[in-house]
Each structure stands twice: as structure tokens, then as C-alpha cells.
Motif scaffolding. Structure first.
Motif, PDB file in Angstrom:
ATOM      1  N   GLU A  71       0.779  -1.154   0.067  1.00 34.29           N
ATOM      2  CA  GLU A  71       0.062  -0.056  -0.054  1.00 34.29           C
ATOM      3  C   GLU A  71       0.769   1.153   0.116  1.00 34.29           C
ATOM      4  O   GLU A  71       0.588   2.238  -0.608  1.00 34.29           O
ATOM      5  N   TRP A  72       1.792   1.034   0.636  1.00 32.63           N
ATOM      6  CA  TRP A  72       2.912   2.376   0.886  1.00 32.63           C
ATOM      7  C   TRP A  72       3.453   2.720  -0.550  1.00 32.63           C
ATOM      8  O   TRP A  72       3.512   3.640  -1.242  1.00 32.63           O
ATOM      9  N   LEU A  73       4.017   1.499  -1.192  1.00 32.57           N
ATOM     10  CA  LEU A  73       4.554   1.677  -2.512  1.00 32.57           C
ATOM     11  C   LEU A  73       3.394   2.206  -3.552  1.00 32.57           C
ATOM     12  O   LEU A  73       3.853   2.934  -4.120  1.00 32.57           O
ATOM     13  N   LYS A  74       2.222   1.750  -3.601  1.00 31.75           N
ATOM     14  CA  LYS A  74       1.139   2.327  -4.364  1.00 31.75           C
ATOM     15  C   LYS A  74       1.137   3.883  -4.272  1.00 31.75           C
ATOM     16  O   LYS A  74       0.802   4.495  -5.290  1.00 31.75           O
ATOM     17  N   THR A  75       1.220   4.123  -2.825  1.00 32.22           N
ATOM     18  CA  THR A  75       1.023   5.662  -2.722  1.00 32.22           C
ATOM     19  C   THR A  75       1.926   6.544  -3.220  1.00 32.22           C
ATOM     20  O   THR A  75       1.833   7.682  -3.770  1.00 32.22           O
ATOM     21  N   LEU A  76       3.373   6.027  -3.179  1.00 29.65           N
ATOM     22  CA  LEU A  76       4.444   6.775  -3.922  1.00 29.65           C
ATOM     23  C   LEU A  76       4.140   6.749  -5.632  1.00 29.65           C
ATOM     24  O   LEU A  76       4.526   7.861  -5.891  1.00 29.65           O
ATOM     25  N   GLU A  77       3.753   5.808  -6.040  1.00 35.49           N
ATOM     26  CA  GLU A  77       3.388   5.730  -7.445  1.00 35.49           C
ATOM     27  C   GLU A  77       2.461   6.775  -7.683  1.00 35.49           C
ATOM     28  O   GLU A  77       2.454   7.489  -8.827  1.00 35.49           O
ATOM     29  N   ASN A  78       1.214   6.774  -7.065  1.00 34.91           N
ATOM     30  CA  ASN A  78       0.318   7.806  -7.018  1.00 34.91           C
ATOM     31  C   ASN A  78       0.856   9.146  -7.123  1.00 34.91           C
ATOM     32  O   ASN A  78       0.394  10.032  -8.047  1.00 34.91           O
ATOM     33  N   ARG A  79       1.557   9.521  -6.146  1.00 32.86           N
ATOM     34  CA  ARG A  79       2.111  10.986  -5.991  1.00 32.86           C
ATOM     35  C   ARG A  79       3.182  11.061  -6.971  1.00 32.86           C
ATOM     36  O   ARG A  79       3.147  12.290  -7.481  1.00 32.86           O
TER      37      ARG A  79
END
Length: 258
Positions: A71-79
Motif C-alpha cells: 500500500e505504501w509503494l502504491k502511494t508513492l506511485e500515485n504521488r
């Protein structure tokens, strides 16, 4: 990185520690340096550069909570997408984020937009102060070249909880800066740290329990100004050849009439 470690909520009890932080602490029983975070700024010219983040999380951390890590890595991708950037998932626990910029001002804006984004989960109360980071980039244009002044401050005192008694940190943080013509490091602050030099790149090993200050000055080529100068040169050369070395058109016309 800030999504995990740079926004650690203040805690009153151990149960309030974020799960991603808790699994890092638990993994310290197995290994040290379980998270490696490299933040780099690459300047190619005055109008071209890239903010690069390489994050490697030990695969043993996934034993505790692969869902939170994903979930954290997905957040970085979205940002990254919101800032016209791109991401590369090397593996389930490793990611490379690249965010382009075209000026020092845009670098500062995108850095702030990526690292200082707050979510609803980061707004609750705590005793442990949130880690703060600021980057200020200024450039002065001298037509063919530009002088750049970059200041990066990062307060890592709140990461003391992730540092072992032997002063071995569970989080390895590096900041690097690369330019085509080299960099001058400025140490006029008590929190300044000495970098390692590798060609035209400087790398600072950030200290998890301290305030880190990075300040540099460097020069970059201004390809827009250089291109303008080349165009002016070609126009002048054309006019010189036309009216100095080549025959006058009016004289050629008179000879033909005769």
C-alpha cells in the motif's frame, strides 16, 4: 520515504505506532539497515533535471506485513503520477521513482508536493514530532550559464527510535546531487555534513538522530542562451558571406544585361 518514516505520528502508547514502523522495529531483531532510501537530484542543464528516489526494503520485512508495504509503494506511485513522474517496480520490495523538472523553482515545488503531502492518517495527535524536510533551490541566469544555490534541511531526530544502541540505524538514508560541471559544498552551518565525492556527484550519508544540513553552489549550461547565440552567429555569418565574399546581385544583373 516520507509517507512512512517522515510522517511518523506522535505516540502515547506502543499501539499507536504505525504498522509499517512497527514491522521495521520488529525486523531489527533479525537484521540492521533493513530500509535503504537513496534520494538523488540530477541536473543535466538549467532547463533539464530529474529527482530520483530509489527505495529498497529488506524482503524479511514482508514477513511481518506485505500488505502495508504494498500500500505504501502504491502511494508513492500515485504521488509520482500527479507530478508527471514515473515509477519502476524492480521487485515487490524495491521501487525507483523519477520526477522530471525544468527549473530550480519547479524542483522546489515538486519536492514539496511529493514529500510534504499529508493524509488523514497523519493528522492525529502525538508526542513524537513529525520529521520535517525542506529544499530551497535558486538559480541566477547569466545568459550562457546559470548559478544555482541549493539548500536541503532534514530533521531526523524523531528517527532515534529506529537507531540501535550501537548507533546502527535501521534506516539508511542517502542524499546525492549530480551536475555536469561539479559542485562546491558549503559548510557554514553547525548541522552541515561532509559528503563523499564520486566524479561530478556528491553523496551525503544522512544521520538518523540529528538535523542534517546540505548546502551547495554549482554552475549549469543554459542551452537556451547557447542556442540563441548560435542562431545569431549563423545569421551574422550568412550576412557576411552574402555581402562580403559573394558578388553584389546588382552588379551581376548589369553584366547580364550587357
Amino acid at each position: 520515504m516520507k509517507s512512512v518514516f517522515f510522517s511518523i505520528n506522535k505516540i502515547r502508547k506502543i499501539t499507536k505506532i504505525k504498522p509499517i514502523v512497527l514491522m521495521v522495529i520488529l525486523s531489527s531483531l533479525l537484521l540492521s539497515g533493513c530500509v535503504k532510501y537513496d534520494l538523488g537530484v540530477n541536473f543535466n542543464s538549467t532547463n533539464n533535471g530529474e529527482l530520483v528516489q530509489h527505495i529498497q526494503v529488506s524482503e524479511k520485512i514482508t514477513l511481518f506485513s506485505s500488505d502495508y508495504l504494498s500500500e505504501w509503494l502504491k502511494t508513492l506511485e500515485n504521488r509520482a503520477r500527479t507530478l508527471a513522474g514515473s515509477t519502476q517496480r524492480v521487485s515487490a520490495s524495491e521501487i525507483i521513482v523519477k520526477i522530471p523538472f525544468t527549473s530550480a523553482k519547479e524542483l522546489q515545488e515538486k519536492f514539496t508536493g511529493f514529500f510534504n503531502t499529508r493524509t488523514s492518517e497523519d493528522s492525529d495527535g502525538s508526542e513524537l514530532a513529525n520529521l520535517s524536510s525542506t529544499l530551497v533551490a535558486e538559480d541566477t541566469n547569466f545568459f550562457l550559464f546559470s548559478r544555482n544555490h541549493l539548500v536541503y534541511d532534514l530533521d531526523l531526530r524523531s528517527l532515534a527510535m529506529l537507531t540501535t544502541k550501537g548507533d546502527s540505524s535501521l534506516v539508511n538514508l542517502d542524499f546525492s546531487l549530480q551536475t555536469p560541471w561539479g559542485i562546491k559544498n558549503i559548510e557554514n552551518d553547525e548541522n552541515a555534513i561532509q559528503p563523499e565525492k564520486h566524479g561530478n556527484q556528491l553523496t551525503w550519508r544522512l544521520k538518523p538522530r540529528d538535523i542534517n544540513h546540505v548546502e551547495v553552489v554549482f554552475w549549469l549550461p543554459n542551452f537556451l542562451g547557447i542556442g540563441t547565440l548560435l542562431i545569431i552567429g549563423f545569421v551574422w555569418l550568412g550576412l557576411y558571406l552574402r555581402y562580403t565574399l559573394l558578388p553584389n546581385p546588382s552588379i551581376q544583373l548589369t553584366v547580364k544585361e550587357l
